[in-house]
Structure formats: C-alpha cells, structure tokens
Design a protein around this motif. Structure first.
Motif, short mmCIF file in Angstrom:
data_model
loop_
_atom_site.label_atom_id
_atom_site.label_comp_id
_atom_site.label_asym_id
_atom_site.label_seq_id
_atom_site.Cartn_x
_atom_site.Cartn_y
_atom_site.Cartn_z
N LEU A 75 0.82 -1.21 0.00
CA LEU A 75 0.00 0.00 0.00
C LEU A 75 0.85 1.26 0.00
O LEU A 75 0.32 2.37 -0.16
CB LEU A 75 -0.92 0.01 1.23
N GLY A 76 2.15 1.12 0.22
CA GLY A 76 3.02 2.28 0.25
C GLY A 76 3.16 2.92 1.62
O GLY A 76 3.53 4.10 1.73
N ILE A 77 2.89 2.15 2.68
CA ILE A 77 3.03 2.66 4.05
C ILE A 77 4.46 2.42 4.49
O ILE A 77 4.90 1.28 4.62
CB ILE A 77 2.04 1.96 5.00
N ALA A 78 5.18 3.49 4.73
CA ALA A 78 6.59 3.38 5.12
C ALA A 78 6.71 2.75 6.50
O ALA A 78 5.84 2.91 7.35
CB ALA A 78 7.25 4.75 5.09
N GLU A 79 7.78 2.04 6.71
CA GLU A 79 8.03 1.38 8.00
C GLU A 79 8.08 2.43 9.11
O GLU A 79 8.70 3.48 8.99
CB GLU A 79 9.33 0.60 7.93
N GLY A 80 7.41 2.13 10.21
CA GLY A 80 7.40 3.02 11.35
C GLY A 80 6.28 4.04 11.35
O GLY A 80 6.06 4.73 12.36
N LYS A 81 5.54 4.16 10.24
CA LYS A 81 4.43 5.10 10.18
C LYS A 81 3.19 4.51 10.86
O LYS A 81 2.98 3.30 10.86
CB LYS A 81 4.08 5.45 8.73
N THR A 82 2.36 5.39 11.42
CA THR A 82 1.08 4.98 11.99
C THR A 82 0.00 5.17 10.93
O THR A 82 -0.23 6.29 10.47
CB THR A 82 0.74 5.82 13.23
N ALA A 83 -0.62 4.08 10.53
CA ALA A 83 -1.63 4.12 9.47
C ALA A 83 -3.03 4.18 10.08
O ALA A 83 -3.39 3.34 10.91
CB ALA A 83 -1.51 2.89 8.57
N LEU A 84 -3.80 5.17 9.65
CA LEU A 84 -5.18 5.33 10.10
C LEU A 84 -6.10 5.05 8.92
O LEU A 84 -5.95 5.66 7.85
CB LEU A 84 -5.42 6.75 10.62
N LEU A 85 -7.05 4.15 9.08
CA LEU A 85 -8.02 3.84 8.04
C LEU A 85 -9.29 4.64 8.29
O LEU A 85 -9.94 4.48 9.32
CB LEU A 85 -8.33 2.35 8.03
N TYR A 86 -9.62 5.52 7.36
CA TYR A 86 -10.87 6.30 7.44
C TYR A 86 -11.88 5.66 6.50
O TYR A 86 -11.69 5.68 5.27
CB TYR A 86 -10.62 7.75 7.06
N ALA A 87 -12.93 5.05 7.05
CA ALA A 87 -13.88 4.28 6.26
C ALA A 87 -15.31 4.59 6.69
O ALA A 87 -15.93 3.84 7.45
CB ALA A 87 -13.60 2.78 6.41
N PRO A 88 -15.86 5.71 6.21
CA PRO A 88 -17.25 6.06 6.55
C PRO A 88 -18.24 5.26 5.73
O PRO A 88 -17.90 4.70 4.68
CB PRO A 88 -17.32 7.54 6.20
N GLU A 123 -6.60 15.53 3.87
CA GLU A 123 -5.30 16.20 3.77
C GLU A 123 -5.02 17.05 5.00
O GLU A 123 -3.90 17.06 5.53
CB GLU A 123 -5.24 17.05 2.50
N ARG A 124 -6.01 17.78 5.45
CA ARG A 124 -5.79 18.62 6.62
C ARG A 124 -5.55 17.77 7.87
O ARG A 124 -4.73 18.12 8.73
CB ARG A 124 -6.98 19.56 6.83
N LEU A 125 -6.29 16.66 7.98
CA LEU A 125 -6.08 15.79 9.13
C LEU A 125 -4.66 15.25 9.13
O LEU A 125 -3.98 15.24 10.16
CB LEU A 125 -7.09 14.64 9.11
N ALA A 126 -4.19 14.79 7.96
CA ALA A 126 -2.82 14.28 7.87
C ALA A 126 -1.80 15.35 8.23
O ALA A 126 -0.80 15.08 8.92
CB ALA A 126 -2.56 13.75 6.45
N ARG A 127 -2.04 16.58 7.78
CA ARG A 127 -1.11 17.66 8.06
C ARG A 127 -1.12 18.02 9.55
O ARG A 127 -0.07 18.27 10.15
CB ARG A 127 -1.47 18.87 7.21
N GLU A 128 -2.32 18.05 10.16
CA GLU A 128 -2.42 18.39 11.57
C GLU A 128 -1.75 17.33 12.46
O GLU A 128 -1.15 17.65 13.48
CB GLU A 128 -3.89 18.53 11.97
N LEU A 129 -1.86 16.07 12.08
CA LEU A 129 -1.30 14.99 12.91
C LEU A 129 0.21 14.85 12.76
O LEU A 129 0.88 14.36 13.66
CB LEU A 129 -1.99 13.67 12.57
N GLY A 130 0.74 15.25 11.62
CA GLY A 130 2.19 15.23 11.47
C GLY A 130 2.69 14.09 10.60
O GLY A 130 1.94 13.18 10.22
N PRO A 131 3.98 14.12 10.29
CA PRO A 131 4.56 13.20 9.30
C PRO A 131 4.59 11.74 9.73
O PRO A 131 4.84 10.86 8.90
CB PRO A 131 5.97 13.74 9.11
N GLU A 132 4.37 11.45 11.00
CA GLU A 132 4.40 10.05 11.43
C GLU A 132 3.11 9.30 11.10
O GLU A 132 3.01 8.09 11.28
CB GLU A 132 4.69 9.94 12.93
N TYR A 133 2.10 10.02 10.59
CA TYR A 133 0.81 9.41 10.28
C TYR A 133 0.57 9.33 8.78
O TYR A 133 0.96 10.22 8.02
CB TYR A 133 -0.34 10.22 10.90
#
Length: 432
Positions: free
Chosen positions: A208-221, A237-247
């Motif tokens: 899926l392209g999730i880099a090692e060590g990243k925290t992956a959040l699945l948003y599924a409404p 996009e804003r949520l990803a930016r607010e949470l930071g590069p580790e997400y």
C-alpha cells in the motif's frame, strides 16, 4: 400518449424472454451435486463472507466447484483463475437452475425459482447498527424504496442465515422472519484477523506504500441515504497535516460510490492527491494547501480485510466495519458529526455515541478539532478507550475466533464435523 419502444428496448425484452424460456427448460435438468454458486454485494465480485467460504470449501471439499456471479460492469474485478458467469446470461441461468448450493451476502439477480434439493445460505454482510428489513417500515423515506413482499419472498428461499453475535441473530429473526436455520457460527470474512502473520501484514503495508514506522489510520465512513455521492465529514489532507509526518491516512469510500474516493462538492476542496477533483470544506475553514503525500485512496483495493490489517487504528462512523475491526483489538475512533440526522433518517438499534460499555468502541468526536485532539492527546489509545473496546468486542465478536469459515463449510456442505470448539467457547485450559 405512450412513446414507441426503441429497437434496443425491444431487443432487451426479447432477450429476457428467451433467457427465461431457456431457464424454465433448465429447471427440469438434474441438480449438480458438486456445483456451488456464489455472489457478493449485488454482483460486484469476490468478497466478504462468500469469498471466505469459497476459499475454505476449495480446501475442505475440492470436489465442490465454485462459480461466481458478477455484473457485466465488474468482470475486471474477478481474480485470475476464478470461474464466473455474467448476471442474466445464458450460463448464469443454467447455473442457477442446476446448482445444489447457493451462497450470497445480498441476493441473486433477476429472481429465480428455488428447487427442492437446493440449499441457500444467506451470509449477510455486517452487524446491524442501522435498521434493516421489516424494521424499515417505520421510516417513510426508506419504506417508499422497499418492496417488503419481495423481501419476505427472498427470505422464504433461505435455508440458513449466518450471524456473528447474539445481537445480530435477534435482529435477523425479527426483520427477516422465516423457517431457515440460524447459524451462530461467526463471520468467515473475519477469520483472517486471527490468522494473519506479522509477515503477511508487513507485506500488505508495503504494497500500500506505508513506510516502515508510520502509523496508518483507516478512514472508512459508511453510505448516507440522504447524501448524493461520497461527501466525507473530514478533510483527509488537513487531518494528515495536523497529525504530522508520522501518520498516514488511508481513505476508503463505501462501495456504493464506485472505485474512487474523489471528494466531490463545492468551493475550495480537499482532494486525494492522485485524484484531483473539486470538493468542499470539511471543518477546518482554511484552504487545503499542498498535498501531504500521506493520504492514500484505497477505495479500489479488492479486500477491505487487508486494509484493516494494515491499519493501526480505524476512524469511522456508523459502518459495520466497526464490528469487524474490533476483532483485531486495535483502537477505533467514532467520528460522527451527523449522528442525529443519521439516526432520524435511517433508525438505529442502539446509541453508538452513548459512551456506555458495549455500545461505544472508543473515543467519540463530532468535529474535526475534536478528532485531531483525540490523537494528539493519546485518547485514541488510552486505558479508558481500551476498556470500551474490550466491552464492545465481548458483545459483538463472541463467535469470531479464526475458525468460522470451517464451521460454516462443514455445516452447509454436510462435511464431517471436526474437533473445532463451538464459537464462544473458552480456549482449552481456560479456567471456568
């Protein structure tokens, strides 16, 4: 004055009549004791409980040939080597007339005559939070769209109805009344949550392209009956930016909306970085800015179970995926800004936002700011959230243990019983 039929409409009518005549002839053919026909999500391809049952039947009963029904719009979704027929085609009607075993999580297209000797397993495709079946009669907007006589006629064809928990069994009994046998055996699609290895999960994440060590959040409404198209209640996009590069944020639109989570709407818009379409503002009040590169549209991914395995936490609303994801005992955040509207329009069986153990799987947010804070403060994985998740699992996942598919296959296809424990039984050696 009625319009004259077009050549195309006449051709379709004649074709249907020819197919129905051929089908009536096929109904006099003997049943094939080694043929099973599968369908899922109104003929969208290999998925859900039927897919898990098909795979396990291939393992335990290789003499049973599996044949899938797929819409003419989705043949490209069929995995290589999996036999299928196009709905409404001559091979489809031949299969429906002669197959001994029928397995579906929704319904087979076109209407069919169930013959003596055929066995029909209705697997369903989720635990009900929203009203279903006959309970929809209390909601005019839903009742106007439903044919309850047709629903009951369909239920009358079932021989077995599958359930993942006592709540679901109780609801199915009331809203789909019929003489079928209740199978309180768990959902086969959830077996993988108990059997997946760390290596398998790492492979999914890498794919899926999730880099090692990243925290992956699945948003599924889930789908809304009162909205047109996929209109999310947050800006990815804003949520990803607010949470930071580790997400990293994985966005999965409901299958009713097609194969992309392109966020349609008006004005300055959040858009998935590889699907630039206009959208709408979703709670932050500022333009979205440049893409972060950490929002991935995974709507087209063929297996939602793999997305769940890849995710470290789930952000959802009223989706039945909530109940499945609870099997993983990973954090769930309920983001539900329109709960009152959803409950008024659709009706629900319990208050998901109540905060009561067994009703709510984790933190509840109703604004984008609250959602960000739930992650920034660590509430999403706090001891209090874990306690809610445990109570939720105990209520809604008691039959899921990694062996549901085998139990179902052995019961439905009449195979010898194995030494598998009954669902909900404590593991060997557990003190009573």
């Amino acid at each position: 004055m009625p319009s004259r039929p077009t050549r195309a409409s006449v051709k379709r009518f004649v074709r249907r009549q020819v197919m129905r005549a051929a089908y009536r002839t096929d109904l006099h053919r003997p049943l094939d004791p080694n043929l099973a026909v599968y369908g899922a999500y109104w003929n969208r391809g290999v998925a859900c409980n039927p897919a898990a049952i098909h795979a396990k039947a291939h393992e335990l009963a290789p003499h049973i040939r599996g044949l899938w029904v797929v819409s003419s719009r989705y043949p490209d979704r069929m995995p290589a080597g999996v036999p299928y027929v196009i709905e409404g085609s001559r091979p489809y009607w031949r299969a429906m007339a002669t197959a001994t075993y029928l397995v579906n999580n929704s319904s087979f297209p076109g209407g069919f005559t169930k013959r003596p000797g055929q066995r029909y397993l209705q697997t369903h495709h989720g635990t009900p939070l929203k009203t279903m079946g006959l309970d929809q009669r209390a909601y005019p907007a839903l009742a106007r769209k439903a044919d309850f006589a047709k629903i009951l006629a369909h239920v009358g064809q079932w021989d077995f109805s599958l359930s993942a928990n006592p709540h679901t069994t109780e609801v199915w009994d009331r809203v789909y009344p019929g003489p079928y046998e209740r199978l309180d055996l768990g959902y086969p699609r959830n077996d993988v949550y108990f059997t997946a290895t760390a290596e398998y999960i790492a492979k999914i994440r890498a794919g899926l392209g999730i880099a090692e060590g990243k925290t992956a959040l699945l948003y599924a409404p889930t789908h809304r009956d009162y909205r047109e198209g996929f209109v999310p209640d947050l800006d990815p996009e804003r949520l990803a930016r607010e949470l930071g590069p580790e997400y990293v944020l994985l966005v999965r639109a409901h299958y009713f909306y097609g194969r992309s989570a392109g966020l349609g709407g008006r004005g300055e818009a959040p858009v998935l970085h590889h699907n630039p379409r206009q959208g709408r503002e979703c709670g932050y009040g500022a333009p979205p800015g440049k893409p972060t590169g950490r929002v991935l549209d995974v709507t087209a991914h063929p297996r939602v179970e793999e997305l769940c395995l890849a995710a470290d936490a789930l952000i959802t609303d009223y989706s039945s995926l909530t109940f499945d994801y609870a099997c993983l005992d990973r954090p769930v955040v309920v983001h539900a800004p329109d709960w009152d509207a959803y409950r008024e329009a659709r009706g629900t069986y319990f208050d998901l936002l109540s905060g009561r153990p067994g009703d709510t799987p984790g933190p509840v947010t109703t604004t984008s700011d609250e959602l960000v804070e739930a992650f920034r403060t660590g509430e999403w994985r706090s001891p209090a959230s874990a306690a809610l998740r445990t109570a939720f699992r105990e209520r809604f996942c008691p039959y899921d243990d990694g062996h549901a598919a085998e139990r179902v296959v052995r019961r439905f296809f009449g195979l010898p019983r194995s030494g598998l424990p009954h669902p909900g039984s404590p593991p060997p050696g557990t003190p009573h």
